[in-house]
Design an enzyme around this catalytic site. Structure first.
Site, PDB file in Angstrom:
ATOM      1  N   HIS A 258       2.079   1.889  -3.357  1.00  0.00           N
ATOM      2  CA  HIS A 258       0.989   2.424  -4.189  1.00  0.00           C
ATOM      3  C   HIS A 258       0.730   3.902  -3.866  1.00  0.00           C
ATOM      4  O   HIS A 258       0.413   4.689  -4.753  1.00  0.00           O
ATOM      5  CB  HIS A 258      -0.298   1.622  -3.984  1.00  0.00           C
ATOM      6  CG  HIS A 258      -0.258   0.255  -4.603  1.00  0.00           C
ATOM      7  ND1 HIS A 258       0.024   0.056  -5.939  1.00  0.00           N
ATOM      8  CD2 HIS A 258      -0.466  -0.973  -4.092  1.00  0.00           C
ATOM      9  CE1 HIS A 258       0.000  -1.236  -6.205  1.00  0.00           C
ATOM     10  NE2 HIS A 258      -0.282  -1.890  -5.102  1.00  0.00           N
TER      11      HIS A 258
ATOM     12  N   THR B   9       0.834  -1.210   0.000  1.00  0.00           N
ATOM     13  CA  THR B   9       0.000   0.000   0.000  1.00  0.00           C
ATOM     14  C   THR B   9       0.868   1.259   0.000  1.00  0.00           C
ATOM     15  O   THR B   9       0.560   2.237  -0.686  1.00  0.00           O
ATOM     16  CB  THR B   9      -0.909   0.015   1.249  1.00  0.00           C
ATOM     17  OG1 THR B   9      -1.658  -1.194   1.267  1.00  0.00           O
ATOM     18  CG2 THR B   9      -1.858   1.198   1.236  1.00  0.00           C
TER      19      THR B   9
HETATM   20 ZN    ZN Z   1      -0.276  -3.448   5.075  1.00  0.00          ZN
END
Ligand code: ZN
Ligand code: ZN
Length: 345
Positions: free
Chosen positions: A45, A42
């Site tokens: 990202h 994440t």
């Molecule tokens: Zn995580």
């Protein structure tokens, strides 16, 4: 204090900054001294602006720490408790999703690390409802693996419903795939195969083997579906954990799952449109379960696994770094030169 901050929307826009020490503002909050915080897909990202964040915001949601101050209504926790924290801040507890117990997918969720200030820094403030105690025999850095381990606990045990004897195929050997292999073996799977492309052979597939995988396959080198059919006497895998999100991985999941078997999907595809051989799944009467985040119940299960395992989970931690070196760490992870990186304040 120093913090790794996403300071504006758009690609990049991340830097280490001086930020104010957070304060307890509500009676149910606790102030935590961070011990370690894992770098998640994440975060990569968010760097590329492929995951929504609310800048300026301190990144980091996979943390362990010790409570140093408690709000006035906190009774269950005290100064000195070592804890990990579900990243479910902001959830409403009122919508249908929350009322059915699925707070982790409430649309109001604003997790530490992208929705509110997270733990790539020295201190973080969170509500006490989301805390879990770290078992005494689990060290501070390994404990920071709890969030991704809770994700796989949810997907493999709770959603995948593995049982003794099950043959589990895990597609993708990132941290989630590796932890899925670990969780499956810890919970009675007969055999676990982890499959990845050639890029996983240097570091990730061997790491999967160290924490529990019985077989590791390079799908650029052999026909992985055939290999699994051969091992299972032509039957296929009882459970397929699709942790790659790639077209090739999803094709392999369809080819590998046995008749009446289950695919538990956790890899997020880079494109929302993926082609799936739907007819094959109908003929196999297969079940696909989609997953996002971790359940409440998965956290104590994950901690129990960490406490009771004979396997050394810390082997998946390849970096113990300072946030000042974040660029190199992110580059290493993107290049496959790391599995799980930890920022240690
Ligand atoms: Zn995580
Ligand atoms: Zn809700």
């Amino acid at each position: 204090m120093r913090a790794l901050v996403k300071y504006a929307e758009g690609k990049g826009n991340i830097e280490v900054r001086d930020v104010e020490m957070p304060k307890i503002n509500k009676p149910d909050e606790v102030l935590i001294k961070v011990h370690a915080c894992g770098v998640c897909g994440t975060d990569l990202h968010i760097l590329n602006d492929e995951f929504k964040s609310y800048p300026p915001v301190t990144l980091g949601h996979e943390f362990s720490g010790t409570i140093v101050e408690t709000g006035t209504s906190v009774t269950k926790w005290k100064k000195g408790d070592r804890v990990v924290c579900e990243p479910f801040t902001g959830v409403c507890f009122r919508c249908e999703t929350c009322r059915r117990g699925w707070v982790h997918v409430c649309e109001h969720k604003r997790s530490p690390g992208w929705g509110i200030n997270g733990a790539f820094t020295d201190y973080v403030v969170v509500p006490d409802i989301f805390l879990h105690k770290i078992p005494d025999n689990v060290d501070n850095v390994t404990a920071a693996l709890c969030e991704p381990l809770a994700i796989v606990t949810h997907e493999v045990l709770e959603r995948g419903e593995i049982g003794p004897q099950d043959f589990v195929a895990v597609i993708g050997s990132g941290p989630i795939g590796i932890l899925a292999a670990f969780a499956a073996k810890e919970n009675g799977a007969s055999k676990v195969a982890v499959i990845d492309k050639a890029s996983g052979t240097a570091l990730r597939l061997p790491t999967a083997e160290k924490v529990g995988a019985d077989y590791i396959f390079n799908s650029d080198d052999l026909d992985a579906a055939k290999a699994i059919l051969d091992i299972t006497g032509g039957k296929g895998a009882d459970l397929v954990v699709e942790a790659s999100g790639a077209q090739g991985g999803i094709d392999l999941a369809v080819n590998t799952v046995k008749k009446l078997g289950t695919i538990t999907a956790v890899g997020i595809p880079s494109s929302d449109r993926i082609s799936v051989r739907w007819g094959d799944l109908i003929k196999k009467v297969a079940t696909i379960r989609f997953n996002l985040s971790s359940s409440y119940t998965a956290w104590d299960r994950a901690l129990s696994m960490m406490s009771n395992t004979k396997r050394d989970l810390s082997q998946i931690i390849t970096h113990r770094s300072s946030i000042e070196d974040w660029k190199q760490v992110f580059d290493d992870l993107i290049a496959g030169k790391g599995v799980k990186a930890m920022f240690i304040p």
